[in-house]
Write an enzyme that holds these catalytic residues in place. Structure first.
Site, PDB file in Angstrom:
ATOM      1  N   ARG A  12     -63.530 -71.736 -45.494  1.00 31.78           N
ATOM      2  CA  ARG A  12     -63.098 -70.515 -45.334  1.00 31.78           C
ATOM      3  C   ARG A  12     -64.247 -69.181 -45.874  1.00 31.78           C
ATOM      4  O   ARG A  12     -64.931 -69.701 -46.735  1.00 31.78           O
ATOM      5  CB  ARG A  12     -61.944 -70.527 -46.547  1.00 31.78           C
ATOM      6  CG  ARG A  12     -61.081 -71.599 -46.172  1.00 31.78           C
ATOM      7  CD  ARG A  12     -60.033 -70.842 -45.095  1.00 31.78           C
ATOM      8  NE  ARG A  12     -58.912 -71.732 -44.797  1.00 31.78           N
ATOM      9  CZ  ARG A  12     -58.724 -72.297 -43.730  1.00 31.78           C
ATOM     10  NH1 ARG A  12     -59.613 -72.398 -43.020  1.00 31.78           N
ATOM     11  NH2 ARG A  12     -57.636 -72.876 -43.446  1.00 31.78           N
ATOM     12  N   ASP A  36     -70.101 -70.251 -40.017  1.00 31.98           N
ATOM     13  CA  ASP A  36     -68.968 -70.612 -38.881  1.00 31.98           C
ATOM     14  C   ASP A  36     -67.802 -69.590 -39.205  1.00 31.98           C
ATOM     15  O   ASP A  36     -66.716 -69.543 -38.598  1.00 31.98           O
ATOM     16  CB  ASP A  36     -68.635 -72.057 -38.933  1.00 31.98           C
ATOM     17  CG  ASP A  36     -67.620 -72.259 -37.560  1.00 31.98           C
ATOM     18  OD1 ASP A  36     -67.953 -71.678 -36.573  1.00 31.98           O
ATOM     19  OD2 ASP A  36     -66.505 -72.658 -37.848  1.00 31.98           O
ATOM     20  N   GLU A  41     -63.750 -61.924 -40.976  1.00 30.98           N
ATOM     21  CA  GLU A  41     -63.891 -62.360 -39.520  1.00 30.98           C
ATOM     22  C   GLU A  41     -62.832 -61.927 -38.630  1.00 30.98           C
ATOM     23  O   GLU A  41     -62.966 -61.595 -37.544  1.00 30.98           O
ATOM     24  CB  GLU A  41     -63.916 -63.812 -39.325  1.00 30.98           C
ATOM     25  CG  GLU A  41     -62.705 -64.765 -39.823  1.00 30.98           C
ATOM     26  CD  GLU A  41     -63.005 -66.117 -39.708  1.00 30.98           C
ATOM     27  OE1 GLU A  41     -61.898 -66.684 -39.550  1.00 30.98           O
ATOM     28  OE2 GLU A  41     -64.267 -66.615 -39.801  1.00 30.98           O
ATOM     29  N   HIS A  73     -66.022 -69.115 -35.305  1.00 30.78           N
ATOM     30  CA  HIS A  73     -64.981 -69.788 -35.760  1.00 30.78           C
ATOM     31  C   HIS A  73     -63.955 -70.123 -34.863  1.00 30.78           C
ATOM     32  O   HIS A  73     -62.889 -69.797 -34.668  1.00 30.78           O
ATOM     33  CB  HIS A  73     -64.346 -68.983 -37.037  1.00 30.78           C
ATOM     34  CG  HIS A  73     -63.546 -70.036 -37.677  1.00 30.78           C
ATOM     35  ND1 HIS A  73     -62.593 -69.472 -38.798  1.00 30.78           N
ATOM     36  CD2 HIS A  73     -62.977 -71.278 -37.579  1.00 30.78           C
ATOM     37  CE1 HIS A  73     -62.212 -70.547 -39.408  1.00 30.78           C
ATOM     38  NE2 HIS A  73     -62.356 -71.515 -38.648  1.00 30.78           N
TER      39      HIS A  73
END
Length: 106
Positions: A12, A36, A41, A73
């Site tokens: 996360r 990632d 995001e 992601h």
């Protein structure tokens, strides 16, 4: 944390304080990072941002650093994962409709 570590975050984005990470990368205390996920995001996911000026200065700096790798992601974008998401959702809806009970309750 030992000096020279590498940070890898694939869970996360919000578990990493991006401002602190940036400062530690710049100072060399953290040798590198592979991200990632990122706390903001959703602003960047599934968008072509290569010609945009980013409002988030920290992520913009991460993109320019040689010791940072940023990946999209997208771990759940497999046929199997998408099929599972649909099946689980449909099964949850049908179970609730038929019995009033929830499966996979969170």
């Amino acid at each position: 944390m030992k000096k020279g570590v590498y940070i890898i975050n694939v869970s996360r984005g919000t578990i990493v304080n991006n401002k602190d990470l940036l400062e530690a990368l710049k100072s060399g205390y953290i040798a590198g990072a592979a991200l990632d996920v990122y706390s903001n995001e959703i602003v960047y996911v599934n968008k072509d941002i290569k010609n945009e000026v980013l409002e988030d200065n920290i992520i913009e700096e991460f993109f320019t650093m040689d010791n940072v790798i940023i990946t999209p992601h997208s771990a759940f974008y497999t046929d199997e994962a998408l099929s599972n998401m649909v099946s689980i959702s449909v099964n949850n809806i049908l179970e609730f409709k038929n019995t009033g009970k929830c499966l996979n309750e969170i």
